[in-house]
Design a protein around this motif. Structure first.
Motif, short mmCIF file in Angstrom:
data_model
loop_
_atom_site.label_atom_id
_atom_site.label_comp_id
_atom_site.label_asym_id
_atom_site.label_seq_id
_atom_site.Cartn_x
_atom_site.Cartn_y
_atom_site.Cartn_z
N GLN A 50 -12.84 65.38 19.67
CA GLN A 50 -11.96 65.14 20.58
C GLN A 50 -11.48 63.72 20.44
OE1 GLN A 50 -14.45 66.02 24.14
NE2 GLN A 50 -14.15 68.14 23.54
N ASP B 293 -8.65 63.99 17.79
CA ASP B 293 -7.59 64.48 18.60
C ASP B 293 -6.68 63.22 19.22
OD1 ASP B 293 -8.01 67.07 17.60
OD2 ASP B 293 -8.70 67.99 19.83
N ARG B 294 -7.63 62.51 19.89
CA ARG B 294 -6.82 61.41 20.67
C ARG B 294 -5.93 60.52 19.57
NH1 ARG B 294 -8.27 56.26 23.49
NH2 ARG B 294 -10.66 56.73 23.20
N LEU C 88 -5.20 61.12 16.68
CA LEU C 88 -4.16 61.72 15.79
C LEU C 88 -2.95 61.66 16.68
CD1 LEU C 88 -5.80 64.93 14.46
CD2 LEU C 88 -4.93 63.07 13.04
N LYS C 89 -3.10 61.96 18.13
CA LYS C 89 -1.82 61.68 18.80
C LYS C 89 -1.16 60.48 19.02
CE LYS C 89 -2.32 65.41 22.64
NZ LYS C 89 -3.42 65.81 22.86
N ASP C 90 -2.22 59.34 19.03
CA ASP C 90 -1.64 58.14 19.11
C ASP C 90 -1.03 57.71 17.79
OD1 ASP C 90 -2.64 57.78 21.62
OD2 ASP C 90 -4.62 56.58 21.22
N GLY D 184 0.56 59.71 16.00
CA GLY D 184 1.82 60.67 15.75
C GLY D 184 1.67 61.48 14.76
N ASP E 138 0.49 65.55 14.11
CA ASP E 138 0.31 66.96 14.83
C ASP E 138 -0.78 67.42 14.17
OD1 ASP E 138 0.55 69.41 15.86
OD2 ASP E 138 2.64 69.49 15.39
N ARG E 139 -1.97 67.71 15.13
CA ARG E 139 -3.21 68.43 14.82
C ARG E 139 -2.90 69.89 13.86
NH1 ARG E 139 -9.48 69.07 16.17
NH2 ARG E 139 -9.60 70.97 15.31
N ARG F 278 -0.14 58.94 7.59
CA ARG F 278 1.08 59.64 7.89
C ARG F 278 2.46 59.23 7.10
NH1 ARG F 278 3.92 58.69 13.62
NH2 ARG F 278 5.03 57.25 12.24
#
Ligand code: URA
Length: 202
Positions: free
Chosen positions: A71, A74-75, A77-79, A81, A83-84, A198
């Motif tokens: 979790q 996930d957070r 990865l979002k921050d 940018g 995409d999981r 990234r």
């Protein structure tokens, strides 16, 4: 491990599916796990993330990074940018190793020998997936990918893992164990590493 590696090489899987069938059909090196937790994500992913080994939640659900560390990942990865769903996620060791304490199953770090036992599978898996970049989450993954002890403090950042471009960063579970103030700092540095990853993989 040399014998085990020779036995694995003889199986010569020709696809990721064939490799996964072999992994899923092999008993855990250390008995106890419910199942093998296989890698997840698309072929030719921009980034493949390699963790240490499945935890309690992963063992029960049969998917990588779905528990508390997942979790947090996930957070982050979002921050960053990322995409999981477009990333590939896997672990150096494919079975959960734990110590039973009452009802709780406490994660036990895999030994060097255990990581080596699973290493052939991991390298083969990445050969099939062919990601643009392989990110080692923590020292165990970095060791599995390089075959050398890789302390995070001195090896964090860009790396080369055999034929892949690599990047070494923290393991999300490590951050969960830090006191709050340190956690915040470590989290920001982790997201910065993911952003850099990234860019490299783009
Ligand atoms: N920690 C890992 O290294 N991998 C998982 O899948 C979950 C937690």
């Amino acid at each position: 491990p040399a014998k085990a590696v020779a036995a694995m090489a003889k199986q010569a899987p020709q696809s990721l599916e064939a490799l996964n069938r072999i992994i899923a059909g092999t008993a855990p090196f250390v008995p106890g796990a419910t199942r093998a937790v296989l890698g997840e994500g698309p072929m030719a992913a921009e980034i493949a993330f390699v963790g240490e080994q499945p935890g309690d939640h992963e063992d029960l659900q049969g998917r990588p990074f779905v528990g508390p560390a997942g979790q947090l990942l996930d957070r982050a990865l979002k921050d960053a940018g990322i995409d999981r769903g477009k990333s590939y996620l896997t672990n150096a060791v494919k079975h959960f190793k734990f110590e039973q304490r009452g009802k709780r199953r406490i994660h036990q770090k895999p030994t060097t020998g255990e990581v080596q036992h699973y290493r052939w599978w991991l390298l083969k898996e990445l050969d099939f997936v062919k990601p643009r970049l392989v990110v080692a989450l923590g020292g165990t993954a970095a060791f599995a990918l390089t075959g050398k002890a890789m302390p995070i403090t001195s090896s964090r950042g860009e790396a080369v893992f055999r034929s892949w471009r690599g990047y070494i960063t923290l393991h999300p579970a490590y951050m969960l164990r830090l006191p709050d103030a340190a956690k915040e700092v470590a989290y920001e540095s982790f997201v910065a590493d993911l952003r850099r990853s990234r860019e490299i993989a783009a």
